[in-house]
Design a protein around this motif. Structure first.
Motif, PDB file in Angstrom:
ATOM      1  N   PRO A   8       0.835  -1.212   0.000  1.00  0.00           N
ATOM      2  CA  PRO A   8       0.000   0.000   0.000  1.00  0.00           C
ATOM      3  C   PRO A   8       0.865   1.255   0.000  1.00  0.00           C
ATOM      4  O   PRO A   8       1.979   1.268   0.521  1.00  0.00           O
ATOM      5  CB  PRO A   8      -0.798  -0.124   1.301  1.00  0.00           C
ATOM      6  N   TRP A   9       0.357   2.291  -0.603  1.00  0.00           N
ATOM      7  CA  TRP A   9       1.059   3.568  -0.678  1.00  0.00           C
ATOM      8  C   TRP A   9       0.172   4.692  -0.159  1.00  0.00           C
ATOM      9  O   TRP A   9      -1.052   4.644  -0.292  1.00  0.00           O
ATOM     10  CB  TRP A   9       1.421   3.889  -2.130  1.00  0.00           C
ATOM     11  N   LEU A  10       0.824   5.703   0.383  1.00  0.00           N
ATOM     12  CA  LEU A  10       0.181   6.983   0.647  1.00  0.00           C
ATOM     13  C   LEU A  10       0.854   7.995  -0.275  1.00  0.00           C
ATOM     14  O   LEU A  10       2.059   8.229  -0.171  1.00  0.00           O
ATOM     15  CB  LEU A  10       0.356   7.398   2.116  1.00  0.00           C
ATOM     16  N   TRP A  11       0.080   8.570  -1.174  1.00  0.00           N
ATOM     17  CA  TRP A  11       0.582   9.611  -2.060  1.00  0.00           C
ATOM     18  C   TRP A  11       0.039  10.955  -1.571  1.00  0.00           C
ATOM     19  O   TRP A  11      -1.164  11.127  -1.429  1.00  0.00           O
ATOM     20  CB  TRP A  11       0.152   9.338  -3.503  1.00  0.00           C
ATOM     21  N   VAL A  12       0.952  11.884  -1.276  1.00  0.00           N
ATOM     22  CA  VAL A  12       0.596  13.195  -0.737  1.00  0.00           C
ATOM     23  C   VAL A  12       1.092  14.259  -1.705  1.00  0.00           C
ATOM     24  O   VAL A  12       2.285  14.307  -2.027  1.00  0.00           O
ATOM     25  CB  VAL A  12       1.217  13.414   0.656  1.00  0.00           C
ATOM     26  N   SER A  13       0.190  15.124  -2.157  1.00  0.00           N
ATOM     27  CA  SER A  13       0.573  16.083  -3.192  1.00  0.00           C
ATOM     28  C   SER A  13       0.116  17.500  -2.893  1.00  0.00           C
ATOM     29  O   SER A  13      -1.002  17.731  -2.439  1.00  0.00           O
ATOM     30  CB  SER A  13      -0.022  15.666  -4.544  1.00  0.00           C
ATOM     31  N   ASP A  14       1.014  18.432  -3.189  1.00  0.00           N
ATOM     32  CA  ASP A  14       0.636  19.834  -3.276  1.00  0.00           C
ATOM     33  C   ASP A  14      -0.409  19.985  -4.389  1.00  0.00           C
ATOM     34  O   ASP A  14      -0.533  19.119  -5.262  1.00  0.00           O
ATOM     35  CB  ASP A  14       1.889  20.665  -3.588  1.00  0.00           C
ATOM     36  N   ILE A  15      -1.141  21.098  -4.371  1.00  0.00           N
ATOM     37  CA  ILE A  15      -2.188  21.322  -5.370  1.00  0.00           C
ATOM     38  C   ILE A  15      -1.748  22.315  -6.443  1.00  0.00           C
ATOM     39  O   ILE A  15      -1.587  21.963  -7.610  1.00  0.00           O
ATOM     40  CB  ILE A  15      -3.486  21.829  -4.701  1.00  0.00           C
ATOM     41  N   ASP A  16      -1.554  23.575  -6.048  1.00  0.00           N
ATOM     42  CA  ASP A  16      -1.352  24.662  -7.005  1.00  0.00           C
ATOM     43  C   ASP A  16      -0.058  24.491  -7.792  1.00  0.00           C
ATOM     44  O   ASP A  16       1.034  24.424  -7.220  1.00  0.00           O
ATOM     45  CB  ASP A  16      -1.340  26.007  -6.283  1.00  0.00           C
ATOM     46  N   ASP A  17      -0.182  24.424  -9.112  1.00  0.00           N
ATOM     47  CA  ASP A  17       0.948  24.291 -10.045  1.00  0.00           C
ATOM     48  C   ASP A  17       1.655  22.946  -9.954  1.00  0.00           C
ATOM     49  O   ASP A  17       2.615  22.701 -10.680  1.00  0.00           O
ATOM     50  CB  ASP A  17       1.962  25.428  -9.876  1.00  0.00           C
ATOM     51  N   THR A  18       1.199  22.072  -9.057  1.00  0.00           N
ATOM     52  CA  THR A  18       1.688  20.693  -9.026  1.00  0.00           C
ATOM     53  C   THR A  18       0.658  19.810  -9.719  1.00  0.00           C
ATOM     54  O   THR A  18       0.954  19.162 -10.724  1.00  0.00           O
ATOM     55  CB  THR A  18       1.930  20.207  -7.592  1.00  0.00           C
ATOM     56  N   LEU A  19      -0.555  19.802  -9.219  1.00  0.00           N
ATOM     57  CA  LEU A  19      -1.634  19.074  -9.878  1.00  0.00           C
ATOM     58  C   LEU A  19      -2.370  19.955 -10.882  1.00  0.00           C
ATOM     59  O   LEU A  19      -2.725  19.498 -11.968  1.00  0.00           O
ATOM     60  CB  LEU A  19      -2.613  18.531  -8.834  1.00  0.00           C
ATOM     61  N   THR A 176       4.582   3.240   7.042  1.00  0.00           N
ATOM     62  CA  THR A 176       5.876   3.829   7.374  1.00  0.00           C
ATOM     63  C   THR A 176       6.243   4.848   6.297  1.00  0.00           C
ATOM     64  O   THR A 176       5.649   4.857   5.203  1.00  0.00           O
ATOM     65  CB  THR A 176       6.976   2.751   7.415  1.00  0.00           C
ATOM     66  N   PRO A 177       7.227   5.716   6.559  1.00  0.00           N
ATOM     67  CA  PRO A 177       7.657   6.670   5.527  1.00  0.00           C
ATOM     68  C   PRO A 177       8.084   5.999   4.226  1.00  0.00           C
ATOM     69  O   PRO A 177       7.993   6.614   3.156  1.00  0.00           O
ATOM     70  CB  PRO A 177       8.825   7.396   6.195  1.00  0.00           C
ATOM     71  N   GLN A 178       8.543   4.749   4.285  1.00  0.00           N
ATOM     72  CA  GLN A 178       8.945   4.035   3.072  1.00  0.00           C
ATOM     73  C   GLN A 178       7.769   3.804   2.132  1.00  0.00           C
ATOM     74  O   GLN A 178       7.964   3.539   0.942  1.00  0.00           O
ATOM     75  CB  GLN A 178       9.582   2.698   3.441  1.00  0.00           C
ATOM     76  N   ASN A 179       6.567   3.913   2.643  1.00  0.00           N
ATOM     77  CA  ASN A 179       5.353   3.719   1.844  1.00  0.00           C
ATOM     78  C   ASN A 179       4.709   5.048   1.447  1.00  0.00           C
ATOM     79  O   ASN A 179       3.553   5.066   1.040  1.00  0.00           O
ATOM     80  CB  ASN A 179       4.332   2.889   2.620  1.00  0.00           C
ATOM     81  N   VAL A 180       5.454   6.126   1.589  1.00  0.00           N
ATOM     82  CA  VAL A 180       4.925   7.461   1.285  1.00  0.00           C
ATOM     83  C   VAL A 180       5.656   8.039   0.081  1.00  0.00           C
ATOM     84  O   VAL A 180       6.883   7.989   0.007  1.00  0.00           O
ATOM     85  CB  VAL A 180       5.090   8.412   2.497  1.00  0.00           C
ATOM     86  N   VAL A 181       4.898   8.596  -0.858  1.00  0.00           N
ATOM     87  CA  VAL A 181       5.476   9.334  -1.983  1.00  0.00           C
ATOM     88  C   VAL A 181       4.808  10.708  -2.001  1.00  0.00           C
ATOM     89  O   VAL A 181       3.610  10.828  -1.751  1.00  0.00           O
ATOM     90  CB  VAL A 181       5.269   8.599  -3.326  1.00  0.00           C
ATOM     91  N   VAL A 182       5.605  11.748  -2.231  1.00  0.00           N
ATOM     92  CA  VAL A 182       5.080  13.116  -2.209  1.00  0.00           C
ATOM     93  C   VAL A 182       5.378  13.789  -3.537  1.00  0.00           C
ATOM     94  O   VAL A 182       6.298  13.404  -4.270  1.00  0.00           O
ATOM     95  CB  VAL A 182       5.690  13.936  -1.044  1.00  0.00           C
ATOM     96  N   SER A 183       4.600  14.825  -3.850  1.00  0.00           N
ATOM     97  CA  SER A 183       4.843  15.588  -5.075  1.00  0.00           C
ATOM     98  C   SER A 183       4.604  17.062  -4.797  1.00  0.00           C
ATOM     99  O   SER A 183       3.700  17.438  -4.045  1.00  0.00           O
ATOM    100  CB  SER A 183       3.946  15.097  -6.216  1.00  0.00           C
ATOM    101  N   GLY A 184       5.458  17.907  -5.408  1.00  0.00           N
ATOM    102  CA  GLY A 184       5.345  19.336  -5.168  1.00  0.00           C
ATOM    103  C   GLY A 184       6.100  20.150  -6.202  1.00  0.00           C
ATOM    104  O   GLY A 184       6.753  19.612  -7.099  1.00  0.00           O
TER     105      GLY A 184
END
Length: 246
Positions: A8-19, A176-184
């Motif tokens: 399983p993954w948790l994907w966390v993303s900024d909104i403005d100009d990222t998405l 855990t943090p190993q299951n987290v991906v972020v975008s910004g």
């Protein structure tokens, strides 16, 4: 199938100009995520308060890209839908928001609109040449300062932030943090990249973010906006690569 493709993954993303910024790319990202939604939790993580984020989600996001969680106001608010995540804001009780606001106002700086001020976030426009003096004026207060862009100057409690809220949400989900991906795309996303080993800087990311990230610690997408996020999610194995089924 790789381990990364089955966990399983948790994907966390900024909104403005990222998405946002490329509607067609956002639709493609939504379609790709919808096919694998069962193993990916999705959270947005914005500097803007909850009401402002809610309006953007309703106005600009495809239905298939609706987030499971919302981290708003620079990591001082965490919601499941419209319900606050229990316990998160308890750690900020007693934070001197009014005194911090007044300290910046007396220096003559311009506050952002009232909608962007919350009980646990103070937002002003402070030019870069004046930021050292502003930091000095706030040195007696328990706070952390996030400066980005040309003059965005945000002040939040020490225990808050985009990174701290991301870790709290991961823990809440049993990941855990190993299951987290972020975008910004900007400097105020830096805290997310510091807590997650898998980070996606979109192709249109500001130099302030790229310069602050050690080389080799993140994926710098070629595509911009949501297209770059999709590229990065495939790079990390969060979403499958190759031809999509018709």
């Amino acid at each position: 199938m790789s381990a990364a493709a089955t966990r399983p993954w948790l994907w966390v993303s900024d909104i403005d100009d990222t998405l946002t910024g490329d509607a067609a790319a956002m639709e493609a990202l939504a379609a790709a995520l919808d096919r694998d939604r069962g193993r990916v939790w999705f959270a947005v993580n914005s500097s803007r308060p909850a009401d402002s984020v809610r309006e953007t989600l309703a106005r600009e996001f495809p239905p298939d890209l609706a987030p499971d969680y919302r981290i708003t106001a620079l990591g001082t608010e965490v919601y499941r839908g419209d319900t606050p995540l229990p316990g998160w804001q308890d750690r900020f009780a007693g934070w001197p928001q009014a005194e911090i606001y007044a300290a910046l106002q007396v220096l003559g700086h311009r506050p952002h609109a009232a909608a962007y001020q919350t009980p646990y976030k103070v937002s002003f426009a402070v030019p870069k040449y004046a930021q050292d003096a502003a930091r000095q004026a706030l040195s007696e207060f328990p706070c952390q300062i996030i400066a980005s862009g040309t003059d965005d100057f945000d002040v939040i409690p020490p225990a808050a932030g985009k990174g701290a809220a991301t870790l709290h949400l991961a823990e809440h989900l049993g990941l855990t943090p190993q299951n987290v991906v972020v975008s910004g795309d900007s400097g105020n996303d830096l805290a997310m990249f510091r807590v997650a080993p898998s980070g996606i800087a979109v192709g249109n990311a500001r130099p302030e973010l790229i310069r602050a990230l050690p080389e080799g610690t993140f994926y710098h997408a070629r595509a911009g906006h949501a297209g770059g996020v999709l590229e990065g999610l495939r790079y990390y194995g969060v979403l499958p690569t190759g031809e999509e089924p018709g």
